[in-house]
Design a protein around this motif. Structure first.
Motif, PDB file in Angstrom:
ATOM      1  N   VAL A 111      16.096  15.159  -4.131  1.00  0.00           N
ATOM      2  CA  VAL A 111      14.836  15.009  -3.418  1.00  0.00           C
ATOM      3  C   VAL A 111      13.890  14.195  -4.285  1.00  0.00           C
ATOM      4  N   PHE A 112      13.208  13.237  -3.661  1.00  0.00           N
ATOM      5  CA  PHE A 112      12.234  12.407  -4.356  1.00  0.00           C
ATOM      6  C   PHE A 112      10.869  12.565  -3.698  1.00  0.00           C
ATOM      7  N   ALA A 113       9.836  12.625  -4.502  1.00  0.00           N
ATOM      8  CA  ALA A 113       8.450  12.649  -4.026  1.00  0.00           C
ATOM      9  C   ALA A 113       7.710  11.548  -4.775  1.00  0.00           C
ATOM     10  N   PRO A 114       7.784  10.307  -4.305  1.00  0.00           N
ATOM     11  CA  PRO A 114       7.305   9.160  -5.074  1.00  0.00           C
ATOM     12  C   PRO A 114       5.789   9.113  -5.243  1.00  0.00           C
ATOM     13  N   LEU A 115       5.360   8.938  -6.477  1.00  0.00           N
ATOM     14  CA  LEU A 115       3.951   8.766  -6.829  1.00  0.00           C
ATOM     15  C   LEU A 115       3.713   7.341  -7.323  1.00  0.00           C
ATOM     16  N   ALA A 116       2.510   6.856  -7.109  1.00  0.00           N
ATOM     17  CA  ALA A 116       2.129   5.567  -7.683  1.00  0.00           C
ATOM     18  C   ALA A 116       1.913   5.731  -9.184  1.00  0.00           C
ATOM     19  N   LYS A 117       2.205   4.679  -9.940  1.00  0.00           N
ATOM     20  CA  LYS A 117       2.017   4.714 -11.391  1.00  0.00           C
ATOM     21  C   LYS A 117       0.622   4.290 -11.799  1.00  0.00           C
ATOM     22  N   GLY A 118      -0.075   3.599 -10.922  1.00  0.00           N
ATOM     23  CA  GLY A 118      -1.440   3.173 -11.202  1.00  0.00           C
ATOM     24  C   GLY A 118      -1.563   1.729 -11.613  1.00  0.00           C
ATOM     25  N   ASN A 142       0.831  -1.210   0.000  1.00  0.00           N
ATOM     26  CA  ASN A 142       0.000   0.000   0.000  1.00  0.00           C
ATOM     27  C   ASN A 142       0.868   1.264   0.000  1.00  0.00           C
ATOM     28  N   THR A 143       0.503   2.265   0.769  1.00  0.00           N
ATOM     29  CA  THR A 143       1.233   3.529   0.745  1.00  0.00           C
ATOM     30  C   THR A 143       2.698   3.333   1.124  1.00  0.00           C
ATOM     31  N   TYR A 144       2.972   2.385   2.009  1.00  0.00           N
ATOM     32  CA  TYR A 144       4.350   2.117   2.415  1.00  0.00           C
ATOM     33  C   TYR A 144       5.195   1.593   1.254  1.00  0.00           C
ATOM     34  N   TYR A 145       4.569   0.968   0.273  1.00  0.00           N
ATOM     35  CA  TYR A 145       5.306   0.499  -0.901  1.00  0.00           C
ATOM     36  C   TYR A 145       6.042   1.654  -1.564  1.00  0.00           C
ATOM     37  N   LEU A 146       5.400   2.812  -1.641  1.00  0.00           N
ATOM     38  CA  LEU A 146       6.000   3.976  -2.295  1.00  0.00           C
ATOM     39  C   LEU A 146       7.166   4.539  -1.490  1.00  0.00           C
ATOM     40  N   ALA A 147       7.146   4.330  -0.183  1.00  0.00           N
ATOM     41  CA  ALA A 147       8.241   4.836   0.649  1.00  0.00           C
ATOM     42  C   ALA A 147       9.553   4.133   0.324  1.00  0.00           C
ATOM     43  N   PHE A 148       9.483   2.836   0.002  1.00  0.00           N
ATOM     44  CA  PHE A 148      10.693   2.034  -0.168  1.00  0.00           C
ATOM     45  C   PHE A 148      10.951   1.627  -1.617  1.00  0.00           C
ATOM     46  N   ARG A 149      10.008   1.846  -2.493  1.00  0.00           N
ATOM     47  CA  ARG A 149      10.127   1.368  -3.878  1.00  0.00           C
ATOM     48  C   ARG A 149      11.416   1.799  -4.560  1.00  0.00           C
ATOM     49  N   ASP A 150      11.797   3.048  -4.405  1.00  0.00           N
ATOM     50  CA  ASP A 150      12.927   3.602  -5.150  1.00  0.00           C
ATOM     51  C   ASP A 150      14.252   3.504  -4.410  1.00  0.00           C
ATOM     52  N   PHE A 151      14.251   2.938  -3.208  1.00  0.00           N
ATOM     53  CA  PHE A 151      15.471   2.904  -2.415  1.00  0.00           C
ATOM     54  C   PHE A 151      16.628   2.161  -3.083  1.00  0.00           C
ATOM     55  N   TRP A 180      -5.167   2.263  -4.711  1.00  0.00           N
ATOM     56  CA  TRP A 180      -4.725   3.618  -4.425  1.00  0.00           C
ATOM     57  C   TRP A 180      -5.907   4.541  -4.173  1.00  0.00           C
ATOM     58  N   VAL A 181      -5.651   5.535  -3.345  1.00  0.00           N
ATOM     59  CA  VAL A 181      -6.677   6.549  -3.036  1.00  0.00           C
ATOM     60  C   VAL A 181      -6.202   7.895  -3.577  1.00  0.00           C
ATOM     61  N   SER A 182      -5.157   8.457  -2.956  1.00  0.00           N
ATOM     62  CA  SER A 182      -4.581   9.724  -3.411  1.00  0.00           C
ATOM     63  C   SER A 182      -3.195   9.550  -4.026  1.00  0.00           C
ATOM     64  N   GLU A 183      -2.647   8.355  -3.942  1.00  0.00           N
ATOM     65  CA  GLU A 183      -1.227   8.123  -4.217  1.00  0.00           C
ATOM     66  C   GLU A 183      -0.794   8.382  -5.656  1.00  0.00           C
ATOM     67  N   THR A 184      -1.703   8.320  -6.613  1.00  0.00           N
ATOM     68  CA  THR A 184      -1.299   8.547  -8.006  1.00  0.00           C
ATOM     69  C   THR A 184      -1.176  10.035  -8.338  1.00  0.00           C
ATOM     70  N   LYS A 185      -1.722  10.894  -7.481  1.00  0.00           N
ATOM     71  CA  LYS A 185      -1.731  12.331  -7.760  1.00  0.00           C
ATOM     72  C   LYS A 185      -0.966  13.161  -6.734  1.00  0.00           C
ATOM     73  N   ILE A 186      -0.867  12.649  -5.520  1.00  0.00           N
ATOM     74  CA  ILE A 186      -0.235  13.394  -4.435  1.00  0.00           C
ATOM     75  C   ILE A 186       0.807  12.498  -3.770  1.00  0.00           C
ATOM     76  N   ALA A 187       1.996  13.007  -3.602  1.00  0.00           N
ATOM     77  CA  ALA A 187       3.066  12.216  -2.992  1.00  0.00           C
ATOM     78  C   ALA A 187       2.908  12.196  -1.471  1.00  0.00           C
ATOM     79  N   PRO A 188       2.813  11.011  -0.884  1.00  0.00           N
ATOM     80  CA  PRO A 188       2.684  10.928   0.580  1.00  0.00           C
ATOM     81  C   PRO A 188       4.005  11.075   1.316  1.00  0.00           C
TER      82      PRO A 188
END
Length: 240
Positions: free
Chosen positions: A209-216, A23-32, A222-230
């Motif tokens: 600086v990275f502001a990771p967004l979901a790709k869809g 979920n949202t935590y996936y975006l926190a670590f995806r690009d590490f 996803w709720v807000s993750e594709t448009k707003i970086a958490p």
């Protein structure tokens, strides 16, 4: 940290131990993996604010020799049980003097600064800066201000409309919906301008600086993750 901390709680520690990278935590670590490969030379890593060891184990899987530190014995007890071969240490009042200067090539801070009062952030970052080797990097993963005013796959803030008027340094509330402990977590809002000012004051330079967004196309609702970086990920080094 020398301040009240909601994570020094046995029940909350048990709940957080169930979190993974979904979920949202996936975006926190995806690009590490890509970020660390591009910026880190060496294998010595400190996981500052390691909690129950999720991020420590993540770094170990990437090949780092990691020491995890935290202020919560409840969290560390679970980390040690889950990863008996790991190096997990209690750091009362963020006492990092047990580590020699220049000890680490990487210092990862995955979310601890969300809970650190504004007046303490600089002191801690100075201490972490001391621990960096000649080419050492700090990666500071923090919640974006927007996380506190929207709904997410892993969080809800709808019961806290006061978050919308919070300023940098103010307390904000959020509920994690990915585990069973639905008590609000009180964080300290810190915007990009404030973080950059703190970095300058502590002799740190922002490299990227990275502001990771979901790709869809990920397997999450996803709720807000594709448009707003958490999340915001700051890559830092000693200022030249």
């Amino acid at each position: 940290m020398n301040s009240p901390n909601c994570y020094e709680d046995a029940n909350r520690a048990k709940a957080y131990a169930t979190l993974g990278f979904a979920n949202t935590y996936y975006l926190a670590f995806r690009d590490f993996p890509e970020i660390l490969s591009a910026h880190v030379s060496g294998q010595r890593a400190l996981d500052f604010g390691c909690g129950t060891g999720r991020s420590t184990r993540f770094l170990k899987a990437l090949g780092f020799d990691v020491t995890g530190v935290d202020i919560s014995e409840d969290m560390l007890r679970i980390a040690r049980s889950t990863d008996p071969s790991g190096d997990y240490r209690l750091v009362p009042v963020d006492d990092l003097e047990q580590f020699a200067a220049g000890s680490f090539d990487l210092v990862l801070c995955a979310f601890p600064f969300d809970n650190v009062p504004m007046g303490m952030k600089g002191k801690i970052l100075r201490d972490l800066r001391r621990l960096l080797g000649p080419t050492g990097i700090i990666v500071n993963l923090v919640s974006s201000p927007e996380i506190y005013t929207h709904e997410w796959a892993s969080f809800t803030t709808k019961d806290f409309p006061e978050n919308a008027i919070a300023r940098s340094g103010d307390a904000v509330d959020i509920v994690v919906t990915d585990h069973q402990d639905r008590r609000p977590v009180e964080d300290i809002l810190c915007n990009d301008e404030s973080y950059r000012a703190i970095y300058r004051e502590t002799g740190l330079e922002v490299i990227q600086v990275f502001a990771p967004l979901a790709k869809g196309d990920e397997p999450y609702s996803w709720v807000s993750e594709t448009k707003i970086a958490p999340w915001v990920i700051y890559v830092l080094r000693r200022a030249k």
